[in-house]
Scaffold this motif. Structure first.
Motif, PDB file in Angstrom:
ATOM      1  N   GLU A 151       0.843  -1.187   0.000  1.00  0.00           N
ATOM      2  CA  GLU A 151       0.000   0.000   0.000  1.00  0.00           C
ATOM      3  C   GLU A 151       0.881   1.241   0.000  1.00  0.00           C
ATOM      4  OE1 GLU A 151      -2.478  -0.377   3.453  1.00  0.00           O
ATOM      5  OE2 GLU A 151      -3.411  -2.219   2.708  1.00  0.00           O
ATOM      6  N   TYR A 152       0.431   2.286  -0.723  1.00  0.00           N
ATOM      7  CA  TYR A 152       1.194   3.532  -0.837  1.00  0.00           C
ATOM      8  C   TYR A 152       0.359   4.676  -0.293  1.00  0.00           C
ATOM      9  CZ  TYR A 152       4.224   7.052  -3.026  1.00  0.00           C
ATOM     10  OH  TYR A 152       5.089   8.094  -3.266  1.00  0.00           O
ATOM     11  N   ASP A 153       0.949   5.484   0.607  1.00  0.00           N
ATOM     12  CA  ASP A 153       0.219   6.603   1.208  1.00  0.00           C
ATOM     13  C   ASP A 153       0.624   7.951   0.626  1.00  0.00           C
ATOM     14  OD1 ASP A 153       2.710   7.164   2.308  1.00  0.00           O
ATOM     15  OD2 ASP A 153       2.104   6.704   4.372  1.00  0.00           O
ATOM     16  N   GLY A 154       1.353   7.924  -0.472  1.00  0.00           N
ATOM     17  CA  GLY A 154       1.852   9.150  -1.083  1.00  0.00           C
ATOM     18  C   GLY A 154       3.288   9.436  -0.698  1.00  0.00           C
ATOM     19  N   THR A 155       3.798   8.687   0.296  1.00  0.00           N
ATOM     20  CA  THR A 155       5.181   8.852   0.739  1.00  0.00           C
ATOM     21  C   THR A 155       5.866   7.507   0.921  1.00  0.00           C
ATOM     22  OG1 THR A 155       4.569  10.867   1.918  1.00  0.00           O
ATOM     23  CG2 THR A 155       6.683   9.870   2.503  1.00  0.00           C
ATOM     24  N   ASN A 156       5.221   6.592   1.635  1.00  0.00           N
ATOM     25  CA  ASN A 156       5.840   5.321   2.000  1.00  0.00           C
ATOM     26  C   ASN A 156       5.006   4.124   1.538  1.00  0.00           C
ATOM     27  OD1 ASN A 156       8.085   6.391   3.622  1.00  0.00           O
ATOM     28  ND2 ASN A 156       6.423   7.147   4.917  1.00  0.00           N
ATOM     29  N   TRP A 157       5.699   2.994   1.381  1.00  0.00           N
ATOM     30  CA  TRP A 157       5.064   1.719   1.064  1.00  0.00           C
ATOM     31  C   TRP A 157       5.011   0.861   2.320  1.00  0.00           C
ATOM     32  CZ3 TRP A 157       3.008   0.932  -3.645  1.00  0.00           C
ATOM     33  CH2 TRP A 157       3.437   1.765  -4.693  1.00  0.00           C
ATOM     34  N   THR A 158       3.888   0.210   2.567  1.00  0.00           N
ATOM     35  CA  THR A 158       3.768  -0.729   3.668  1.00  0.00           C
ATOM     36  C   THR A 158       3.157  -2.018   3.149  1.00  0.00           C
ATOM     37  OG1 THR A 158       1.611   0.174   4.289  1.00  0.00           O
ATOM     38  CG2 THR A 158       3.529   1.044   5.455  1.00  0.00           C
ATOM     39  N   ALA A 159       3.499  -3.119   3.801  1.00  0.00           N
ATOM     40  CA  ALA A 159       2.996  -4.415   3.372  1.00  0.00           C
ATOM     41  C   ALA A 159       1.486  -4.489   3.544  1.00  0.00           C
ATOM     42  CB  ALA A 159       3.681  -5.523   4.150  1.00  0.00           C
ATOM     43  N   GLY A 160       0.809  -5.016   2.534  1.00  0.00           N
ATOM     44  CA  GLY A 160      -0.612  -5.316   2.625  1.00  0.00           C
ATOM     45  C   GLY A 160      -0.786  -6.818   2.775  1.00  0.00           C
ATOM     46  N   GLY A 161      -1.991  -7.302   2.652  1.00  0.00           N
ATOM     47  CA  GLY A 161      -2.244  -8.742   2.760  1.00  0.00           C
ATOM     48  C   GLY A 161      -1.760  -9.490   1.531  1.00  0.00           C
ATOM     49  N   ASP A 162      -1.367 -10.753   1.740  1.00  0.00           N
ATOM     50  CA  ASP A 162      -0.984 -11.607   0.616  1.00  0.00           C
ATOM     51  C   ASP A 162      -2.227 -12.144  -0.087  1.00  0.00           C
ATOM     52  OD1 ASP A 162       1.595 -11.185   1.362  1.00  0.00           O
ATOM     53  OD2 ASP A 162       1.989 -13.250   2.001  1.00  0.00           O
ATOM     54  N   MET A 163      -2.097 -12.369  -1.376  1.00  0.00           N
ATOM     55  CA  MET A 163      -3.179 -12.999  -2.126  1.00  0.00           C
ATOM     56  C   MET A 163      -3.276 -14.452  -1.729  1.00  0.00           C
ATOM     57  SD  MET A 163      -2.993 -11.361  -5.936  1.00  0.00           S
ATOM     58  CE  MET A 163      -1.442 -12.062  -6.363  1.00  0.00           C
TER      59      MET A 163
END
Length: 190
Positions: free
Chosen positions: A178-190
């Motif tokens: 996931e991207y918040d406009g500044t940083n990437w964070t892990a989301g759920g796996d498919m």
């Protein structure tokens, strides 16, 4: 089912909604890269003004009246070229910093993101660029390299998932970020 495209192609760019969509570029079975652009009104495709540079697998951002085509492959090279569509014509914009194809893209013509993709060499990319309606700027990289991933969202609430990584036998990825406009964070796996 809707009516057929006027010109069939593979790996077209596209954006918009079901009743106001745009399809552009791609390549034909004989390997020619297309400049064709077609608009869709919910039932029929209509040929409109062409891209300036033929390409396939470009970054596709925006809506039918404010679209962006960036990067892609010409059949012989990964390109950085960007073009903006205003609903009638394509105009040259500023180039990506890194020519690529198969990046995950989301946002609008004035606030867009292109994440990852392929370039040769180095191959699969982690770098991310944002577009402000004028220029592309390098921003925080993805946590890992990936190409051919899916993406959706806005500049401040984006998501990339799936795709492939490098190697003799590319790994199919199940992860999302996931991207918040500044940083990437892990989301759920498919």
């Amino acid at each position: 089912s809707g009516n057929a495209l006027g010109t069939g192609a593979q790996d077209l760019g596209g954006c918009g909604i079901q009743t106001a969509a745009l399809g552009f570029g791609g390549y034909t079975p004989n390997g020619e890269n297309e400049t064709n652009t077609q608009s869709y009104d919910g039932s029929s495709w209509t040929e409109v003004n062409n891209l300036n540079t033929g390409r396939n697998s470009s970054t596709n951002i925006g809506v039918q009246t404010a679209a962006l085509a960036a990067g892609g492959h010409t059949g012989t090279a990964y390109i950085a070229n960007s073009e903006e569509f205003d609903g009638t014509n394509w105009a040259e914009g500023n180039d990506l910093n890194t020519g690529r194809t198969g990046g995950g893209s989301f946002g609008t013509q004035t606030a867009g993101v292109n994440a990852g993709g392929y370039s040769g060499p180095p191959g699969v990319l982690a770098n991310v660029e944002e577009y402000d309606g004028t220029s592309w700027a390098e921003v925080t990289d993805l946590p890992g390299i990936r190409g051919e991933q899916h993406a959706c969202g806005t500049l401040t609430a984006g998501l990339v998932w799936g795709g492939t990584s490098t190697g003799p036998a590319p790994t199919m990825l199940e992860t999302s970020f996931e991207y918040d406009g500044t940083n990437w964070t892990a989301g759920g796996d498919m």
